[in-house]
Design a protein around this motif. Structure first.
Motif, PDB file in Angstrom:
ATOM      1  N   VAL A  50       0.921  -1.048   0.108  1.00 53.17           N
ATOM      2  CA  VAL A  50       0.023   0.140  -0.010  1.00 53.17           C
ATOM      3  C   VAL A  50       0.972   1.273   0.041  1.00 53.17           C
ATOM      4  O   VAL A  50       1.340   1.847   1.097  1.00 53.17           O
ATOM      5  CB  VAL A  50      -0.982   0.073   1.211  1.00 53.17           C
ATOM      6  CG1 VAL A  50      -1.821   1.263   1.170  1.00 53.17           C
ATOM      7  CG2 VAL A  50      -1.781  -1.300   1.324  1.00 53.17           C
ATOM      8  N   ARG A  51       1.083   1.799  -1.155  1.00 49.72           N
ATOM      9  CA  ARG A  51       2.060   2.740  -1.255  1.00 49.72           C
ATOM     10  C   ARG A  51       1.542   3.592  -2.508  1.00 49.72           C
ATOM     11  O   ARG A  51       0.972   3.104  -3.389  1.00 49.72           O
ATOM     12  CB  ARG A  51       3.378   2.372  -1.689  1.00 49.72           C
ATOM     13  CG  ARG A  51       4.231   1.380  -0.532  1.00 49.72           C
ATOM     14  CD  ARG A  51       5.688   1.018  -0.997  1.00 49.72           C
ATOM     15  NE  ARG A  51       6.511   2.290  -0.924  1.00 49.72           N
ATOM     16  CZ  ARG A  51       7.430   2.770  -0.141  1.00 49.72           C
ATOM     17  NH1 ARG A  51       7.239   1.990   1.229  1.00 49.72           N
ATOM     18  NH2 ARG A  51       7.934   3.613  -0.096  1.00 49.72           N
TER      19      ARG A  51
ATOM     20  N   CYS B  27      -2.556   4.721   3.205  1.00 43.54           N
ATOM     21  CA  CYS B  27      -1.386   5.150   2.328  1.00 43.54           C
ATOM     22  C   CYS B  27      -0.826   6.419   2.410  1.00 43.54           C
ATOM     23  O   CYS B  27      -1.467   7.515   2.494  1.00 43.54           O
ATOM     24  CB  CYS B  27      -2.013   5.068   0.778  1.00 43.54           C
ATOM     25  SG  CYS B  27      -0.822   5.237  -0.530  1.00 43.54           S
TER      26      CYS B  27
ATOM     27  N   ALA C  95       3.308   2.417   4.320  1.00 40.04           N
ATOM     28  CA  ALA C  95       2.127   2.368   4.699  1.00 40.04           C
ATOM     29  C   ALA C  95       1.928   2.501   6.161  1.00 40.04           C
ATOM     30  O   ALA C  95       2.803   1.989   7.014  1.00 40.04           O
ATOM     31  CB  ALA C  95       1.443   1.014   4.141  1.00 40.04           C
TER      32      ALA C  95
END
Length: 445
Positions: A288-289, A427, A432
């Motif tokens: 999650v970036r 994000c 994350a």
């Protein structure tokens, strides 16, 4: 509110006003009008369903129990709250608005729902009214929700980007959820029934069905293979082998969504599989970036879970073959997650832009709820799973894919139902932020 929270709320309100200004301009409207929603009554009865506040209303106000109220925003003016506080001895009357947030609103108290009309903009045709049909004032009242699409497209698209205030609210919701999850695990370990575990959760979370963001999933043994299992047996099984809990909490209108799976035998193969899924899930959370396509996380999750299936000798084919042929989908039939915030499944998961359009789901993956590229401020769930679902496994046989599966091993794991691990992840510009893991790392009371 603390001084810091007051500042965050003021900044949040400024963001909402700026978004509303653009949305109204795009739709050609002069006013944003948001009813809080009303009670829905059961057919041929005077019993109402649990009241659920309009998400567009609670985005502006930390109020979740005020049916019959209205928010009015006109660009360049202070927002107005029309607050219904009826004379009523049958029900608890909502308390008058209080707290530091009230300084940002002009507040009008009304005693009857129809009285709102005297405070609403005179020309309803110039209003973007966002809400449900039942919020109309009078059977043929002018103030009926029109839900103009250009306004909704813009507001829904940008709702994916949470303000620092909203992240703070979701952290508090996580505190609620973690308390409940810890109590539920203790109840499971002590031999409670599904219903008993549910009661332990609600007691610890200090929330019940009217407060929780969704209906608790409390599943023992084979029930873990039912993705939305909510029946809750009143009697404990003769032997508890496994426990899957998908349950959240709420704070000022914001939700958390947490899933954990436990094995009764900490040294057995099912616990080993839980550990493998947990490790894989942490790797997915790290994806999650900013700039990552959420669809990519979903497809990568299928590969990671197929590797686990192969490692545990549940399939005979390579992970890439399992994904390509749909074998992995029989064991992992849902999406990797969704947006979360004011709603558990937050809006605009497929939005191509703030002007409309949609981003398609990958072929063969119909249940994915989010297809956007991740950007800072988005909060998503990551919830991989492995399940032993008869109808899906039988479908593999019908497609000629039976030889891909080790049916003897499937039979060994079927009594455990399934595994799901779910975290809420923010994000950012960098790594994350996992709100759920952060919550479990802290001792909440």
């Amino acid at each position: 509110m603390s001084a810091d929270l007051s500042r965050l709320y003021a900044e949040h309100l400024a963001t909402l006003r700026a978004r509303a200004d653009i949305a109204l301009e795009r739709g050609g409207f002069a006013h944003l009008v948001v009813p809080s929603g009303t009670a829905h009554y059961q057919v041929f009865d005077d019993r109402d369903y649990p009241y659920a506040v309009n998400p567009h209303f609670k985005a502006w106000l930390p109020i979740t129990q005020a049916p019959g109220s209205w928010l009015v925003y006109t660009p360049g003016e202070r927002p107005q709250l029309i607050f219904l506080q009826p004379h009523d001895y049958w029900h608890v009357v909502p308390e008058a608005p209080s707290g530091e947030w009230v300084e940002h609103f002009d507040i009008r108290i009304i005693r009857n729902a129809e009285d709102a009309k005297q405070h609403l903009p005179r020309n309803a045709a110039r209003c973007a009214i966002l809400g449900e049909a039942q919020s109309a004032l009078g059977q043929y009242g002018a103030f009926a929700p029109n839900n103009p699409q250009p306004v909704l497209d813009y507001l829904h698209y940008h709702r994916a980007f949470k303000t620092p205030y909203e992240i703070a609210m979701m952290r508090e919701a996580t505190r609620v959820g973690v308390r409940g999850h810890r109590a539920a695990e203790r109840a499971f370990r002590s031999g409670a029934s599904e219903f008993g575990i549910h009661l332990a959760y609600c007691q610890a979370a200090r929330q019940d069905a009217n407060d929780l963001p969704y209906n608790n999933i409390i599943a023992l043994n084979e029930h873990g293979a039912v993705l939305h299992y909510t029946d809750r047996d009143r009697m404990a099984p003769r032997q508890a082998r496994s426990f899957l809990i998908d349950a959240g909490g709420s704070h000022r209108g914001y939700a958390c969504d947490i899933t954990r799976t436990y094995a009764a035998d900490p040294g057995g193969e099912f616990q080993a599989m839980i550990d493998a899924v947990d490790a894989a899930q942490l790797g997915m959370c790290a994806q999650v970036r900013a700039g990552t396509d959420y669809k990519r996380i979903h497809l990568d999750a299928h590969l990671a879970l197929a590797r686990i299936l192969l490692d545990f000798e549940l399939i005979h084919v390579a992970p890439d073959v399992a994904v390509e042929t749909g074998v992995s989908s029989a064991f992992f039939p849902h999406g990797i997650g969704h947006g979360i915030g004011l709603q558990v499944h937050d809006v605009a998961g497929f939005a191509a832009s703030d002007s409309g359009g949609s981003i398609a789901k990958p072929d063969g993956h119909p249940y994915l709820r989010l297809t956007r590229v991740l950007e800072p401020g988005m909060v998503v769930t990551i919830e991989p799973g492995i399940y032993f679902i008869d109808m899906l496994l039988e479908a593999l046989k019908n497609k000629g894919l039976g030889p891909s599966v080790n049916w003897d091993r499937v039979a060994q794991f079927k009594p455990y139902g399934g595994i799901r691990i779910e975290d809420d992840v923010v994000c950012t510009e960098g790594d994350a932020v996992n709100l759920t893991r952060e919550g479990f790392a802290v001792g909440f009371t």
